[in-house]
Scaffold this active site. Structure first.
Site, PDB file in Angstrom:
ATOM      1  N   ASP A  85      48.708  37.536  49.115  1.00 25.29           N
ATOM      2  CA  ASP A  85      48.255  36.196  48.730  1.00 25.29           C
ATOM      3  C   ASP A  85      48.725  35.207  49.800  1.00 25.29           C
ATOM      4  O   ASP A  85      49.923  35.160  50.120  1.00 25.29           O
ATOM      5  CB  ASP A  85      48.889  35.859  47.362  1.00 25.29           C
ATOM      6  CG  ASP A  85      48.346  34.582  46.757  1.00 25.29           C
ATOM      7  OD1 ASP A  85      48.093  33.623  47.504  1.00 25.29           O
ATOM      8  OD2 ASP A  85      48.194  34.551  45.522  1.00 25.29           O
TER       9      ASP A  85
ATOM     10  N   ASN B  17      40.095  30.937  55.753  1.00 28.09           N
ATOM     11  CA  ASN B  17      38.913  31.020  54.890  1.00 28.09           C
ATOM     12  C   ASN B  17      39.266  31.191  53.414  1.00 28.09           C
ATOM     13  O   ASN B  17      38.566  30.666  52.548  1.00 28.09           O
ATOM     14  CB  ASN B  17      38.052  32.204  55.369  1.00 28.09           C
ATOM     15  CG  ASN B  17      36.966  32.575  54.390  1.00 28.09           C
ATOM     16  OD1 ASN B  17      35.949  31.895  54.290  1.00 28.09           O
ATOM     17  ND2 ASN B  17      37.168  33.659  53.637  1.00 28.09           N
TER      18      ASN B  17
ATOM     19  N   TYR C 230      39.484  20.755  43.838  1.00 27.71           N
ATOM     20  CA  TYR C 230      39.087  21.523  45.034  1.00 27.71           C
ATOM     21  C   TYR C 230      38.691  20.579  46.163  1.00 27.71           C
ATOM     22  O   TYR C 230      39.108  20.749  47.310  1.00 27.71           O
ATOM     23  CB  TYR C 230      37.926  22.417  44.624  1.00 27.71           C
ATOM     24  CG  TYR C 230      37.189  23.130  45.733  1.00 27.71           C
ATOM     25  CD1 TYR C 230      37.627  24.378  46.186  1.00 27.71           C
ATOM     26  CD2 TYR C 230      36.031  22.600  46.297  1.00 27.71           C
ATOM     27  CE1 TYR C 230      36.933  25.057  47.175  1.00 27.71           C
ATOM     28  CE2 TYR C 230      35.335  23.270  47.285  1.00 27.71           C
ATOM     29  CZ  TYR C 230      35.792  24.502  47.724  1.00 27.71           C
ATOM     30  OH  TYR C 230      35.100  25.171  48.706  1.00 27.71           O
ATOM     31  N   GLY C 231      37.896  19.552  45.833  1.00 25.67           N
ATOM     32  CA  GLY C 231      37.379  18.650  46.873  1.00 25.67           C
ATOM     33  C   GLY C 231      38.486  17.852  47.547  1.00 25.67           C
ATOM     34  O   GLY C 231      38.481  17.680  48.768  1.00 25.67           O
TER      35      GLY C 231
ATOM     36  N   ALA D 267      41.567  18.772  47.829  1.00 27.73           N
ATOM     37  CA  ALA D 267      42.341  19.706  48.670  1.00 27.73           C
ATOM     38  C   ALA D 267      41.602  19.954  49.989  1.00 27.73           C
ATOM     39  O   ALA D 267      42.214  19.984  51.062  1.00 27.73           O
ATOM     40  CB  ALA D 267      42.565  21.015  47.919  1.00 27.73           C
ATOM     41  N   LYS D 268      40.292  20.123  49.900  1.00 24.99           N
ATOM     42  CA  LYS D 268      39.518  20.330  51.146  1.00 24.99           C
ATOM     43  C   LYS D 268      39.528  19.060  52.000  1.00 24.99           C
ATOM     44  O   LYS D 268      39.509  19.134  53.233  1.00 24.99           O
ATOM     45  CB  LYS D 268      38.085  20.755  50.824  1.00 24.99           C
ATOM     46  CG  LYS D 268      37.962  22.151  50.234  1.00 24.99           C
ATOM     47  CD  LYS D 268      38.289  23.246  51.236  1.00 24.99           C
ATOM     48  CE  LYS D 268      37.912  24.639  50.711  1.00 24.99           C
ATOM     49  NZ  LYS D 268      38.272  25.726  51.637  1.00 24.99           N
TER      50      LYS D 268
END
Ligand SMILES: NC(=O)c1ccc[n+]([C@@H]2O[C@H](COP(=O)([O-])OP(=O)(O)OC[C@H]3O[C@@H](n4cnc5c(N)ncnc54)[C@H](OP(=O)(O)O)[C@@H]3O)[C@@H](O)[C@H]2O)c1
Length: 244
Positions: free
Chosen positions: A54, A80, A147-148, A150-151
């Site tokens: 991980d 990735n 998620y967004g 973090a990206k």
């Protein structure tokens, strides 16, 4: 032979990228959490070191670093592996911080830790870092705030690294929608068969690495766009600063 480390290479975009690099004769280091899936993905690739684990785990990252040391070279790091967070995607007011932390550990801290560990061999090879981003980093879609964001953090650390590390190419690469497990998780129960397979995106990533435009944020759709005549968009051949 050039060497690449690709995280999350047992399926989806990571697997498709690993196959494309292997077809070019590259030496690969790959990971994913599920050992059997990783072994299956690595089967048939000529020159591959597969290390299950991980990316959020310190010892696992140390093992990846040690593999690079043993090979004595690293040309490309592809960050990735990624976490979408809970499915269905929760609105921000209901987002559990423990789950958000996992998203940030996977999508922000782990890529940065790998970059910190591997910056030296990458610089020695005048190499490239590809941090896989998303349009959710720059668009406000309901449910995509964990998620967004973090990206978005990954995009910003990519941009700052790019100015701090002129000897490297540092890219945020937005692949666009792909028909993968993660995408299905984001749209549970929906038919996602109209989305392209991840291997469709790989030529854009290869173009980035072959042509090495200035560090920055690039969308796959811009890297592969063709004009109405079918000819490649001439504007792209001059590598404008591609941002959002
Ligand atoms: N699919 C899309 O539409 C889309 C759109 C925009 C951006 N992206 C981005 O594209 C990248 C690839 O996504 P994908 O759709 O190809 O995902 P995917 O099909 O779900 O594959 C994810 C890969 O990463 C591995 N992985 C996940 N968490 C990991 C961890 N903590 N440590 C190590 N390996 C881990 C998975 O294997 P294990 O589960 O066995 O660990 C798998 O090999 C991601 O960065 C994603 O954010 C995807």
């Amino acid at each position: 032979m050039p060497t690449a480390l690709i995280t999350g290479a047992s399926r989806g975009l990571g697997r498709a990228t690993a196959r494309a690099f292997a077809a070019r004769g590259w030496t690969l280091i790959v990971d994913a959490r599920r050992e059997a899936d990783l072994a299956e993905a690595a089967r048939g690739l000529a020159d591959v070191v597969a290390i299950p684990g991980d990316v959020t785990d310190t010892e696992h990252r140390a093992a990846l670093g040690a593999a690079v040391d043993r090979l004595g070279r690293l040309d490309v790091l592809v960050n990735n592996a990624s976490s979408l967070g809970p499915s269905p995607l929760p609105p921000m007011r209901e987002y559990r911080l423990s789950e958000l932390r996992t998203v940030y550990e996977t999508n922000v801290f782990a890529p940065l830790c790998l970059i910190q560990r591997l910056a030296e061999p990458l610089a020695a090879a005048a190499g490239a870092i590809v941090n896989v981003s998303s349009d959710a980093a720059v668009e406000a879609y309901p449910g995509w705030g964990g998620y967004g964001s973090a990206k978005a953090a990954l995009d910003q650390l990519t941009a700052v690294l790019a100015v701090e590390e002129p000897g490297l190419r540092v890219y945020a690469f937005d692949p666009g929608d792909m028909r993968t497990d993660m995408h299905q998780q984001a749209f549970p129960g929906e038919d996602i068969s109209d989305r392209p397979e991840p291997q469709v995106v790989v030529p854009a990533l290869l173009r980035l690495l072959d042509e090495r435009p200035p560090s920055g944020r690039y969308r796959a759709s811009d890297l592969t766009s063709v004009g109405e005549s079918g000819a490649e968009d001439p504007a792209l051949t001059e590598w404008p600063a591609v941002t959002r």
